[in-house]
Design a protein around this motif. Structure first.
Motif, mmCIF file in Angstrom:
data_model
loop_
_atom_site.group_PDB
_atom_site.id
_atom_site.type_symbol
_atom_site.label_atom_id
_atom_site.label_comp_id
_atom_site.label_asym_id
_atom_site.label_seq_id
_atom_site.Cartn_x
_atom_site.Cartn_y
_atom_site.Cartn_z
ATOM 1 N N VAL A 84 0.842 -1.206 0.000
ATOM 2 C CA VAL A 84 0.000 0.000 0.000
ATOM 3 C C VAL A 84 0.873 1.251 0.000
ATOM 4 O O VAL A 84 0.649 2.187 -0.789
ATOM 5 N N PHE A 85 1.890 1.264 0.862
ATOM 6 C CA PHE A 85 2.759 2.433 0.997
ATOM 7 C C PHE A 85 3.470 2.735 -0.318
ATOM 8 O O PHE A 85 3.511 3.891 -0.771
ATOM 9 N N CYS A 86 4.050 1.724 -0.955
ATOM 10 C CA CYS A 86 4.828 1.957 -2.169
ATOM 11 C C CYS A 86 3.946 2.304 -3.365
ATOM 12 O O CYS A 86 4.360 3.086 -4.225
ATOM 13 N N VAL A 87 2.740 1.752 -3.433
ATOM 14 C CA VAL A 87 1.825 2.125 -4.516
ATOM 15 C C VAL A 87 1.432 3.595 -4.389
ATOM 16 O O VAL A 87 1.413 4.342 -5.382
ATOM 17 N N PHE A 88 1.148 4.052 -3.167
ATOM 18 C CA PHE A 88 0.829 5.462 -2.944
ATOM 19 C C PHE A 88 2.042 6.348 -3.238
ATOM 20 O O PHE A 88 1.906 7.413 -3.855
ATOM 21 N N CYS A 89 3.234 5.925 -2.798
ATOM 22 C CA CYS A 89 4.448 6.706 -3.054
ATOM 23 C C CYS A 89 4.732 6.802 -4.546
ATOM 24 O O CYS A 89 5.148 7.856 -5.048
ATOM 25 N N ASP A 90 4.509 5.719 -5.268
ATOM 26 C CA ASP A 90 4.712 5.736 -6.718
ATOM 27 C C ASP A 90 3.718 6.676 -7.388
ATOM 28 O O ASP A 90 4.065 7.385 -8.351
ATOM 29 N N LEU A 91 2.491 6.684 -6.894
ATOM 30 C CA LEU A 91 1.478 7.608 -7.416
ATOM 31 C C LEU A 91 1.923 9.055 -7.224
ATOM 32 O O LEU A 91 1.835 9.879 -8.142
ATOM 33 N N LEU A 92 2.423 9.374 -6.026
ATOM 34 C CA LEU A 92 2.912 10.726 -5.750
ATOM 35 C C LEU A 92 4.126 11.062 -6.610
ATOM 36 O O LEU A 92 4.254 12.187 -7.101
ATOM 37 N N ALA A 93 5.021 10.098 -6.789
ATOM 38 C CA ALA A 93 6.216 10.325 -7.601
ATOM 39 C C ALA A 93 5.846 10.686 -9.040
ATOM 40 O O ALA A 93 6.517 11.493 -9.690
ATOM 41 N N ARG A 94 4.762 10.083 -9.540
ATOM 42 C CA ARG A 94 4.347 10.324 -10.923
ATOM 43 C C ARG A 94 3.566 11.615 -11.095
ATOM 44 O O ARG A 94 3.665 12.272 -12.145
ATOM 45 N N THR A 95 2.780 11.976 -10.082
ATOM 46 C CA THR A 95 1.794 13.047 -10.262
ATOM 47 C C THR A 95 2.109 14.353 -9.539
ATOM 48 O O THR A 95 1.555 15.388 -9.896
ATOM 49 N N MET A 96 2.977 14.312 -8.520
ATOM 50 C CA MET A 96 3.184 15.498 -7.693
ATOM 51 C C MET A 96 3.692 16.693 -8.492
ATOM 52 O O MET A 96 3.233 17.823 -8.331
ATOM 53 N N PHE A 97 4.671 16.453 -9.389
ATOM 54 C CA PHE A 97 5.236 17.524 -10.204
ATOM 55 C C PHE A 97 5.160 17.156 -11.692
ATOM 56 O O PHE A 97 6.088 17.431 -12.453
ATOM 57 N N ALA A 98 4.071 16.471 -12.072
ATOM 58 C CA ALA A 98 3.911 16.051 -13.471
ATOM 59 C C ALA A 98 4.063 17.253 -14.411
ATOM 60 O O ALA A 98 3.599 18.355 -14.079
ATOM 61 N N PRO A 99 4.714 17.105 -15.574
ATOM 62 C CA PRO A 99 5.200 15.845 -16.169
ATOM 63 C C PRO A 99 6.567 15.364 -15.642
ATOM 64 O O PRO A 99 7.043 14.319 -16.063
ATOM 65 N N ILE A 100 7.176 16.106 -14.725
ATOM 66 C CA ILE A 100 8.439 15.652 -14.130
ATOM 67 C C ILE A 100 8.135 14.539 -13.129
ATOM 68 O O ILE A 100 7.235 14.679 -12.291
ATOM 69 N N GLU A 101 8.900 13.460 -13.202
ATOM 70 C CA GLU A 101 8.686 12.323 -12.301
ATOM 71 C C GLU A 101 9.805 12.260 -11.259
ATOM 72 O O GLU A 101 10.989 12.305 -11.593
ATOM 73 N N LEU A 102 9.413 12.180 -9.990
ATOM 74 C CA LEU A 102 10.386 12.052 -8.914
ATOM 75 C C LEU A 102 10.857 10.603 -8.804
ATOM 76 O O LEU A 102 10.152 9.680 -9.214
ATOM 77 N N SER A 103 12.044 10.409 -8.244
ATOM 78 C CA SER A 103 12.489 9.044 -7.959
ATOM 79 C C SER A 103 11.689 8.517 -6.778
ATOM 80 O O SER A 103 11.276 9.280 -5.886
ATOM 81 N N ILE A 104 11.462 7.224 -6.769
ATOM 82 C CA ILE A 104 10.655 6.634 -5.693
ATOM 83 C C ILE A 104 11.361 6.776 -4.347
ATOM 84 O O ILE A 104 10.723 6.946 -3.311
ATOM 85 N N GLY A 105 12.705 6.741 -4.357
ATOM 86 C CA GLY A 105 13.458 6.910 -3.108
ATOM 87 C C GLY A 105 13.255 8.271 -2.478
ATOM 88 O O GLY A 105 13.269 8.410 -1.254
ATOM 89 N N THR A 106 13.052 9.300 -3.313
ATOM 90 C CA THR A 106 12.807 10.651 -2.797
ATOM 91 C C THR A 106 11.511 10.701 -2.001
ATOM 92 O O THR A 106 11.450 11.272 -0.908
ATOM 93 N N VAL A 107 10.468 10.089 -2.534
ATOM 94 C CA VAL A 107 9.151 10.119 -1.888
ATOM 95 C C VAL A 107 9.146 9.258 -0.619
ATOM 96 O O VAL A 107 8.623 9.673 0.421
ATOM 97 N N THR A 108 9.729 8.043 -0.701
ATOM 98 C CA THR A 108 9.744 7.172 0.487
ATOM 99 C C THR A 108 10.583 7.782 1.605
ATOM 100 O O THR A 108 10.249 7.642 2.778
#
Length: 340
Positions: free
Chosen positions: A299-323
């Motif tokens: 659950v945590f990583c799916v939500f983090c991946d969602l944030l990584a993709r959408t927070m600063f779209a179209p720029i994608e954050l690395s998953i490590g940054t969000v976690t």
């Protein structure tokens, strides 16, 4: 059955239901988020009824979003279980694949493999990268275990793990100095951590390795529970401590190596999620904690991946940054609470 036990069972069931609902919500929102906007009914038709085959919408869901979602869930759960095993092994809530240098060891060996073999082949099979990550993880874990025999203070052991991570990072940088620009770009993108670019062939390998390892870890639930009460108690229960330790090291390294091979090094998930799970369930019984840890990590990583993709779209954050953004404050709180 007394009321206390019934209350615990009800608590466990409620938490499982909440986590499953949260995972389903995260999946629905993630599938619907991106440059191609789709309604829930369209998503249902494409996934369940297999409508619009060959269309842009169908390709986006089946070839990009679904593999990425499954990878985030399975690998997030795998990393969380690896963290639980390491925390049990070292009897320290701050132990984890990233902190103990295991992820750095995997990264070092993957870097070496990518830089050397890419001179001879254009694309490396997923199995080769995973094997390299597994070997690197075992090497780092071996040094940590050797240090654990000499160092009794767990705080010092964590320092040793951090230093091993720095040594592995130094070797990685050394390999990069002799690499071509193409190899450096590939390694940089991989080392930032991401669930993107994972296809169905990768998913098959990931699920086979992770779920076989998870099933084996579940079979070790009773020995793990006995080990939590002390080595003396575990020995009195007839557990072979040497074999048990080897199995714990093997499966924790295999799980963390699988994550590192396909998604790159991801910080804090292996530390924070097992502790969150124990707080939620209010127990440390492995038979309950292991599956819940896997589900919570998913659950945590799916939500983090969602944030990584959408927070600063179209720029994608690395998953490590969000976690790290969500995990680091929790680890700080955990460290401060242990001092009290």
């Amino acid at each position: 059955m007394n009321k206390s036990k019934l209350g615990k069972i009800a608590r466990y069931q409620c938490i499982y239901i909440v986590l499953i609902i949260a995972l389903l919500a995260a999946v629905i929102v993630s599938v619907n988020s991106g440059t191609v906007d789709l309604s829930v009914s369209e998503i249902f038709k494409i996934i369940v009824l297999k409508a619009q085959e060959g269309s842009v919408e169908s390709n986006v869901i089946w070839k990009i979003r679904l593999p990425r979602l499954i990878a985030a869930g399975v690998l997030g759960g795998a990393l969380s279980v690896a963290g639980f095993l390491l925390q049990t092994f070292f009897r320290n809530p701050i132990a984890g694949p990233y902190v103990l240098g295991i992820s750095s060891g995997a990264k070092m060996f993957v870097a070496f493999t990518m830089i050397v073999l890419m001179n001879y082949v254009n694309v490396l099979p997923p199995g080769v990268i995973m094997l390299a990550a597994f070997i690197g993880s075992l090497i780092s874990m071996g040094f940590v275990i050797l240090a654990a025999r000499k160092v009794k203070d767990m705080a010092m052991l964590l320092v040793v793990g951090v230093m091993i991570g720095y040594i592995c990072a130094a070797f990685t940088d050394l390999f990069v100095n002799f690499a071509q620009e193409r190899d450096i770009a590939n390694l940089t993108n991989w080392s930032m951590g991401s669930f993107s670019g994972i296809g169905w062939a990768d998913i098959r390998l990931i699920t086979i390795v992770v779920f076989i390892s998870l099933a084996a870890v579940m079979m070790l639930s009773k020995p793990i529970g006995a080990y939590q009460l002390g080595e003396g108690y575990a020995k009195s229960m007839g557990i072979n401590i040497r074999v048990f330790r080897i199995l714990i090291v093997l499966f924790s390294s295999l799980l963390s190596a699988t994550v590192t091979a396909f998604a790159g090094p991801i910080a804090f998930v292996g530390i924070a999620i097992p502790q969150v799970t124990k707080m939620l369930m209010n127990t440390s019984k492995p038979i309950i904690i292991i599956p819940t840890t896997f589900l919570t990590g998913a659950v945590f990583c799916v939500f983090c991946d969602l944030l990584a993709r959408t927070m600063f779209a179209p720029i994608e954050l690395s998953i490590g940054t969000v976690t790290a953004f969500f995990g680091a404050p929790f680890v700080i709180w955990l460290l401060l609470s242990r001092k009290k």
